[in-house]
Design a protein around this motif. Sequence first.
Motif, PDB file in Angstrom:
ATOM      1  N   LEU A 130       7.763  -1.247   1.766  1.00  0.00           N
ATOM      2  CA  LEU A 130       6.970  -0.758   2.896  1.00  0.00           C
ATOM      3  C   LEU A 130       7.694  -1.026   4.211  1.00  0.00           C
ATOM      4  O   LEU A 130       7.782  -0.147   5.072  1.00  0.00           O
ATOM      5  CB  LEU A 130       5.594  -1.432   2.923  1.00  0.00           C
ATOM      6  N   ARG A 131       8.232  -2.228   4.360  1.00  0.00           N
ATOM      7  CA  ARG A 131       8.949  -2.590   5.583  1.00  0.00           C
ATOM      8  C   ARG A 131      10.157  -1.674   5.787  1.00  0.00           C
ATOM      9  O   ARG A 131      10.406  -1.197   6.892  1.00  0.00           O
ATOM     10  CB  ARG A 131       9.372  -4.054   5.523  1.00  0.00           C
ATOM     11  N   THR A 132      10.889  -1.398   4.730  1.00  0.00           N
ATOM     12  CA  THR A 132      12.064  -0.528   4.802  1.00  0.00           C
ATOM     13  C   THR A 132      11.665   0.891   5.202  1.00  0.00           C
ATOM     14  O   THR A 132      12.304   1.511   6.057  1.00  0.00           O
ATOM     15  CB  THR A 132      12.806  -0.522   3.451  1.00  0.00           C
ATOM     16  N   ALA A 133      10.604   1.404   4.592  1.00  0.00           N
ATOM     17  CA  ALA A 133      10.136   2.763   4.909  1.00  0.00           C
ATOM     18  C   ALA A 133       9.664   2.847   6.351  1.00  0.00           C
ATOM     19  O   ALA A 133      10.000   3.806   7.071  1.00  0.00           O
ATOM     20  CB  ALA A 133       9.015   3.168   3.952  1.00  0.00           C
TER      21      ALA A 133
ATOM     22  N   SER B 112       7.045  -0.806  12.239  1.00  0.00           N
ATOM     23  CA  SER B 112       7.172  -2.094  11.565  1.00  0.00           C
ATOM     24  C   SER B 112       5.853  -2.434  10.874  1.00  0.00           C
ATOM     25  O   SER B 112       4.839  -1.750  11.074  1.00  0.00           O
ATOM     26  CB  SER B 112       7.528  -3.195  12.564  1.00  0.00           C
ATOM     27  N   LEU B 113       5.860  -3.498  10.107  1.00  0.00           N
ATOM     28  CA  LEU B 113       4.629  -3.927   9.454  1.00  0.00           C
ATOM     29  C   LEU B 113       3.559  -4.307  10.477  1.00  0.00           C
ATOM     30  O   LEU B 113       2.369  -4.182  10.205  1.00  0.00           O
ATOM     31  CB  LEU B 113       4.912  -5.093   8.507  1.00  0.00           C
ATOM     32  N   ALA B 114       3.964  -4.718  11.667  1.00  0.00           N
ATOM     33  CA  ALA B 114       3.002  -5.050  12.724  1.00  0.00           C
ATOM     34  C   ALA B 114       2.253  -3.815  13.214  1.00  0.00           C
ATOM     35  O   ALA B 114       1.186  -3.932  13.829  1.00  0.00           O
ATOM     36  CB  ALA B 114       3.712  -5.733  13.885  1.00  0.00           C
ATOM     37  N   ASP B 115       2.781  -2.619  12.937  1.00  0.00           N
ATOM     38  CA  ASP B 115       2.159  -1.370  13.365  1.00  0.00           C
ATOM     39  C   ASP B 115       1.171  -0.811  12.339  1.00  0.00           C
ATOM     40  O   ASP B 115       0.521   0.198  12.592  1.00  0.00           O
ATOM     41  CB  ASP B 115       3.234  -0.310  13.636  1.00  0.00           C
ATOM     42  N   VAL B 116       1.065  -1.446  11.180  1.00  0.00           N
ATOM     43  CA  VAL B 116       0.199  -0.939  10.108  1.00  0.00           C
ATOM     44  C   VAL B 116      -1.264  -1.097  10.498  1.00  0.00           C
ATOM     45  O   VAL B 116      -1.708  -2.178  10.896  1.00  0.00           O
ATOM     46  CB  VAL B 116       0.489  -1.660   8.773  1.00  0.00           C
ATOM     47  N   ILE B 117      -2.008   0.006  10.374  1.00  0.00           N
ATOM     48  CA  ILE B 117      -3.440  -0.028  10.668  1.00  0.00           C
ATOM     49  C   ILE B 117      -4.297   0.070   9.403  1.00  0.00           C
ATOM     50  O   ILE B 117      -5.466  -0.284   9.409  1.00  0.00           O
ATOM     51  CB  ILE B 117      -3.853   1.082  11.662  1.00  0.00           C
ATOM     52  N   LYS B 118      -3.703   0.538   8.288  1.00  0.00           N
ATOM     53  CA  LYS B 118      -4.486   0.733   7.053  1.00  0.00           C
ATOM     54  C   LYS B 118      -3.580   0.607   5.845  1.00  0.00           C
ATOM     55  O   LYS B 118      -2.490   1.173   5.818  1.00  0.00           O
ATOM     56  CB  LYS B 118      -5.123   2.134   7.060  1.00  0.00           C
ATOM     57  N   LEU B 119      -4.014  -0.163   4.868  1.00  0.00           N
ATOM     58  CA  LEU B 119      -3.344  -0.251   3.567  1.00  0.00           C
ATOM     59  C   LEU B 119      -4.312   0.244   2.496  1.00  0.00           C
ATOM     60  O   LEU B 119      -5.522   0.002   2.585  1.00  0.00           O
ATOM     61  CB  LEU B 119      -2.981  -1.695   3.226  1.00  0.00           C
ATOM     62  N   THR B 120      -3.771   0.907   1.497  1.00  0.00           N
ATOM     63  CA  THR B 120      -4.528   1.198   0.284  1.00  0.00           C
ATOM     64  C   THR B 120      -3.754   0.548  -0.854  1.00  0.00           C
ATOM     65  O   THR B 120      -2.572   0.848  -1.057  1.00  0.00           O
ATOM     66  CB  THR B 120      -4.688   2.704   0.047  1.00  0.00           C
TER      67      THR B 120
END
Length: 128
Positions: free
Chosen positions: A58-61, A68-76
Amino acid sequence: MRHVTRPDGMPPVNGYSHVVAAAGTLVAVSGQVPMDADGQVVGEDDAAAQVRQVFVNLRTALDAAGASLADVIKLTVFLTDLADLPAFRAARDEFLDPERLPACSLVRVAGLVHPAFRVEIDALAVTS
């Protein structure tokens, strides 16, 4: 980005925010699985190793999209065995800020595309 962990009237949370609001460019990351850059399954019988590899992917993508991972608002999150939930939570807390956790859905599934996969995670992120 604004995280609302538990709005008034909502049930308690365990490791996610009920609501995350953000404005900017949406980045959608397809479901990531526990495979390394050579296409090899990582941690075939090790849920912790598999979840860590998924977060590395996920971090690489996200990095490739300028996020970045800090920008993630939603995980499934898709798990084949709910006994792997502690491994997911440990890896999540290793890769994400526990004070700014994204919204999250968790689904137990009968299986994933490869029989050795125990986990798959997709993500939505927002960059400014």
